[in-house]
Design an enzyme around this catalytic site. Structure first.
Site, PDB file in Angstrom:
ATOM      1  N   ASP A  77       0.868  -1.175   0.000  1.00  0.00           N
ATOM      2  CA  ASP A  77       0.000   0.000   0.000  1.00  0.00           C
ATOM      3  C   ASP A  77       0.908   1.230   0.000  1.00  0.00           C
ATOM      4  O   ASP A  77       1.735   1.394   0.895  1.00  0.00           O
ATOM      5  CB  ASP A  77      -0.886  -0.031   1.254  1.00  0.00           C
ATOM      6  CG  ASP A  77      -2.226   0.628   1.029  1.00  0.00           C
ATOM      7  OD1 ASP A  77      -2.248   1.682   0.371  1.00  0.00           O
ATOM      8  OD2 ASP A  77      -3.242   0.098   1.520  1.00  0.00           O
TER       9      ASP A  77
ATOM     10  N   ASP B  91      -2.867   4.634  -2.525  1.00  0.00           N
ATOM     11  CA  ASP B  91      -3.912   5.281  -1.743  1.00  0.00           C
ATOM     12  C   ASP B  91      -4.287   6.645  -2.325  1.00  0.00           C
ATOM     13  O   ASP B  91      -3.400   7.448  -2.639  1.00  0.00           O
ATOM     14  CB  ASP B  91      -3.367   5.456  -0.314  1.00  0.00           C
ATOM     15  CG  ASP B  91      -4.435   5.789   0.703  1.00  0.00           C
ATOM     16  OD1 ASP B  91      -5.340   4.955   0.896  1.00  0.00           O
ATOM     17  OD2 ASP B  91      -4.360   6.868   1.314  1.00  0.00           O
TER      18      ASP B  91
ATOM     19  N   GLU C 191      -6.125   3.773  -6.314  1.00  0.00           N
ATOM     20  CA  GLU C 191      -7.399   3.999  -5.627  1.00  0.00           C
ATOM     21  C   GLU C 191      -7.885   5.401  -5.925  1.00  0.00           C
ATOM     22  O   GLU C 191      -7.128   6.369  -5.810  1.00  0.00           O
ATOM     23  CB  GLU C 191      -7.254   3.851  -4.105  1.00  0.00           C
ATOM     24  CG  GLU C 191      -8.599   3.904  -3.407  1.00  0.00           C
ATOM     25  CD  GLU C 191      -8.591   4.520  -1.997  1.00  0.00           C
ATOM     26  OE1 GLU C 191      -9.489   4.196  -1.206  1.00  0.00           O
ATOM     27  OE2 GLU C 191      -7.707   5.350  -1.690  1.00  0.00           O
TER      28      GLU C 191
ATOM     29  N   HIS D 172     -11.386  -2.550   3.605  1.00  0.00           N
ATOM     30  CA  HIS D 172     -11.264  -2.136   5.005  1.00  0.00           C
ATOM     31  C   HIS D 172     -11.986  -0.834   5.313  1.00  0.00           C
ATOM     32  O   HIS D 172     -12.026  -0.425   6.466  1.00  0.00           O
ATOM     33  CB  HIS D 172      -9.775  -2.010   5.345  1.00  0.00           C
ATOM     34  CG  HIS D 172      -9.134  -0.869   4.607  1.00  0.00           C
ATOM     35  ND1 HIS D 172      -9.033  -0.834   3.224  1.00  0.00           N
ATOM     36  CD2 HIS D 172      -8.587   0.293   5.042  1.00  0.00           C
ATOM     37  CE1 HIS D 172      -8.459   0.301   2.861  1.00  0.00           C
ATOM     38  NE2 HIS D 172      -8.172   0.999   3.943  1.00  0.00           N
ATOM     39  N   ASP D 173     -12.475  -0.138   4.290  1.00  0.00           N
ATOM     40  CA  ASP D 173     -13.214   1.110   4.500  1.00  0.00           C
ATOM     41  C   ASP D 173     -14.720   0.914   4.350  1.00  0.00           C
ATOM     42  O   ASP D 173     -15.474   1.872   4.535  1.00  0.00           O
ATOM     43  CB  ASP D 173     -12.784   2.165   3.466  1.00  0.00           C
ATOM     44  CG  ASP D 173     -11.342   2.628   3.611  1.00  0.00           C
ATOM     45  OD1 ASP D 173     -10.814   2.576   4.751  1.00  0.00           O
ATOM     46  OD2 ASP D 173     -10.751   3.027   2.595  1.00  0.00           O
TER      47      ASP D 173
HETATM   48  O1  TEU Z   1      -9.279   5.871   1.698  1.00  0.00           O
HETATM   49  C1  TEU Z   1      -9.688   6.908   0.852  1.00  0.00           C
HETATM   50  C2  TEU Z   1     -10.747   7.712   1.357  1.00  0.00           C
HETATM   51  O2  TEU Z   1     -11.033   8.738   0.763  1.00  0.00           O
HETATM   52  C3  TEU Z   1     -11.449   7.282   2.581  1.00  0.00           C
HETATM   53  O3  TEU Z   1     -11.316   8.262   3.542  1.00  0.00           O
HETATM   54  C4  TEU Z   1     -12.839   7.074   2.250  1.00  0.00           C
HETATM   55  O4  TEU Z   1     -13.372   8.249   1.747  1.00  0.00           O
HETATM   56  C5  TEU Z   1     -13.604   6.733   3.452  1.00  0.00           C
HETATM   57  O5  TEU Z   1     -13.073   5.598   4.048  1.00  0.00           O
HETATM   58  C6  TEU Z   1     -14.992   6.421   3.059  1.00  0.00           C
HETATM   59  O6  TEU Z   1     -15.789   6.917   4.037  1.00  0.00           O
HETATM   60  C7  TEU Z   1      -7.937   5.617   1.819  1.00  0.00           C
HETATM   61  C8  TEU Z   1      -7.732   4.429   2.725  1.00  0.00           C
HETATM   62  O7  TEU Z   1      -8.295   3.307   2.120  1.00  0.00           O
HETATM   63  C9  TEU Z   1      -8.310   4.737   4.066  1.00  0.00           C
HETATM   64  O8  TEU Z   1      -8.259   3.651   4.941  1.00  0.00           O
HETATM   65  C10 TEU Z   1      -7.532   5.903   4.629  1.00  0.00           C
HETATM   66  O9  TEU Z   1      -8.116   6.290   5.846  1.00  0.00           O
HETATM   67  C11 TEU Z   1      -7.538   7.093   3.678  1.00  0.00           C
HETATM   68  O10 TEU Z   1      -7.235   6.725   2.345  1.00  0.00           O
HETATM   69  C12 TEU Z   1      -6.491   8.086   4.086  1.00  0.00           C
HETATM   70  O11 TEU Z   1      -5.220   7.540   3.848  1.00  0.00           O
END
Ligand code: TEU
Length: 583
Positions: free
Chosen positions: A128, A230, A272, A346-347
């Protein structure tokens, strides 16, 4: 060898143990395709995967100890969420040292061993890459805060206060509050699109870019298989102008990254993006762009959010809208570019809870969702635990949550008048913690995840839903995923066939066909908990061989189908509707 070898009487045998070479994709004369187009990815969230030392936090030796599980599943690569040194404000998406491993996760030696052991099983490790922002504990940022002339000051994005001394503008951070924080020593505000612990890096600084290219090459030299990047759409900001997603410098920087790091290496690059649209997607992954291999985008996820109140006020699932989004993205990538296929990560909530039925039809609906996703064109990603149909954990008190996004929005939403109960209900449905609870390996206390106290509560249902129990069941969710993953590896019509949507307005049934070289796969899924009587288009009527099913095998698509609740199957036929077995 044709598909008879695969689809003869032994068709439910373990395809994944079939040595490569027998598969259609490897047939003589077949066009060589990049490995990541026939591979399936598996996301490991290290904190919650397997804890080898009893501190309640998953770690790298824990991951290595479970590689056989992943090899049995048949995956081609692991997307490893961040394992770098970090204060863990955002569980590692806040990196303090890009060339060190977080001590709670292990050491660089542990990491090298993971790469080697994975490679020995045919599995690549995809790191990542979190480079839109660093941690506020990174040495660069500490230096940057010492004053405007400090050596790394220009690695970050600074603005003068507004005339009243407040933030330069009203921009909000993703995790709550202003996107600007003041540093007294500097007399300026720095930008953080996420939390104050995640200052945005200034990509317009060539020195910063050179550091990142160097760091990426350093990881590649350790033998990794690529990068998941990311929020990559955010790096192209015009730091003195508008701060936009997909900003004016984005594609120039990605092309520079390609030239400096990615070109000429056998790796996968996955970007992403929450902002990429069907109109801009091919700018990232079009063949002639020399940028990335694929985009990892969220149009189908955003479809399920309230347009005004966002994710914490979820909308009911709308299959017709879901199909439209999925099929639009399939169409965009018909001749160029490449899709990522996923329903959760994971989000995002556990897919069986969000889109399926995590009660009575848990196993069957988990298989239906896997079927309808994995038979599309693109690279599927399985999020840890999905392969056994893990469900969202339900929390009852805000004290059980750990995620800074949930805690930040909780404070804001409650201050704005939302009740505590409504917020917790929304967080249980669409929050990020309910999907981050520990992997359920066994029914033991600690779920086989830890011998200690887990960093976040384990879902109580681990006594029923766990890897040991599911794998012991020949009709378990794992067996179904394994079958789908093997089919993608071995059947070119699944990895590369053209996709045609059917019956798009139908509110309960999802149907598509895949066609390649006279072979057709027809996927039919009842995406509902009711029995559905369904009359397929006459062009779909066919005799064939059942590739995969979750109720009972079918050897035909007939003109009148009674589909059981959550029934899904795929039929292989000839394009003219005759069965390949009658040859
Ligand atoms: O996520 C991208 C992101 O924009 C997230 O904040 C997303 O909008 C949110 O989870 C949805 O509600 C990436 C990673 O996958 C996430 O875990 C990180 O927190 C984020 O970037 C910041 O690095």
């Amino acid at each position: 060898m044709g598909f008879r070898a695969i689809l003869g009487p032994a068709m439910h045998d373990d395809l994944s143990s079939d040595p490569a070479g027998d598969a259609v994709g490897d047939a003589p004369g077949a066009r060589a395709v990049p490995w990541w187009q026939t591979a399936t990815g598996y996301q490991v969230y290290p904190r919650s995967f397997c804890d080898s030392d009893g501190d309640g936090i998953g770690d790298i030796p824990g991951i290595t100890s479970k590689l056989d599980h992943l090899a049995d599943l048949g995956i081609g690569f692991i997307w490893l969420s961040p394992v770098y040194a970090s204060p863990m404000a955002d569980n590692g998406y806040d990196i303090a040292d890009y060339r060190a491993i977080a001590p709670e996760f292990g050491t660089l030696d542990d990491f090298d061993r993971l790469v080697a052991e994975a490679k020995a099983r045919g599995i690549g490790i995809v790191m990542d890459l979190v480079v839109n922002h660093s941690s506020s504990e990174h040495a660069w940022f500490r230096s940057a805060c010492q004053g405007r002339d400090a050596p790394f000051h220009d690695y970050y994005i600074w603005r003068d206060p507004a005339p009243d001394g407040g933030p330069p503008d009203g921009r909000r951070a993703a995790f709550g509050g202003s996107a600007w924080s003041f540093v007294a020593e500097v007399g300026q505000y720095y930008l953080h699109l996420f939390s104050p612990a995640q200052p945005d890096l200034n990509w317009q600084n060539p020195g910063l870019r050179a550091e990142i290219w160097d760091m990426m090459r350093w990881w590649l030299a350790r033998g990794i298989a690529g990068f998941r990047m990311d929020v990559i759409s955010l790096i192209g900001k015009d730091v003195d102008g508008g701060i936009d997603e997909e900003g004016p410098y984005l594609h120039g920087f990605l092309q520079e990254m390609h030239r400096e790091v990615l070109a000429g290496r056998d790796l996968v690059s996955i970007g992403e993006s929450w902002s990429v649209s069907p109109e801009t997607a091919l700018m990232y992954c079009g063949r002639d762009r020399h940028e990335l291999d694929m985009v990892f985008q969220f149009a189908h996820v955003k479809e399920g959010w309230d347009p005004v109140h966002g994710k914490f006020r979820p909308k009911p699932f709308d299959l017709v809208a879901f199909k439209r989004v999925m099929f639009d993205w399939q169409a965009v990538m018909t001749n160029d570019g490449w899709n990522s296929l996923f329903l959760t990560n994971h989000d995002l909530p556990r897919q069986v809870s969000k889109y399926g039925d995590d009660g009575e039809y848990r196993v069957r609906s988990a298989k239906a969702l896997a079927t309808l996703l994995h038979l599309m064109k693109g690279t599927p990603f399985v999020y840890q635990g999905e392969e056994i149909g893990m469900t969202n954990a339900t929390f009852t008190a805000i004290s059980q949550f750990r995620d800074l996004e949930i805690l930040g929005h909780h404070a804001e939403s409650v201050a704005a008048g939302m009740s505590e109960a409504e917020f917790i209900a929304g967080a249980n449905v669409n929050g990020r913690d309910n999907t981050r609870t520990p992997m359920q390996w066994t029914d033991a206390p600690g779920a086989g995840f830890t011998a200690g106290t887990p960093w976040i509560d384990i879902n109580d249902n681990h006594v029923r839903i766990n890897v040991a129990a599911d794998r012991a069941d020949p009709d378990g969710v794992f067996a179904h995923y394994r079958r789908l993953i093997a089919l993608r590896r071995e059947k070119r019509v699944i990895s590369h066939g053209a996709l045609t949507p059917w019956h798009e307005p139908h509110p309960q049934v999802m149907v598509y066909t895949r066609d390649l070289d006279g072979e057709r796969v027809t996927m039919i899924a009842n995406v509902s908990g009711e029995e559905v009587r369904f009359a397929p288009d006459p062009a779909l009527v066919a005799q064939g061989v059942c590739l995969v099913h979750n109720v009972a095998p079918r050897d035909a698509v007939t003109s009148d189908l009674a589909l059981a609740p959550w029934e899904a199957f795929a039929l292989l036929s000839r394009a003219d509707g005759t069965t390949p077995l009658a040859a």
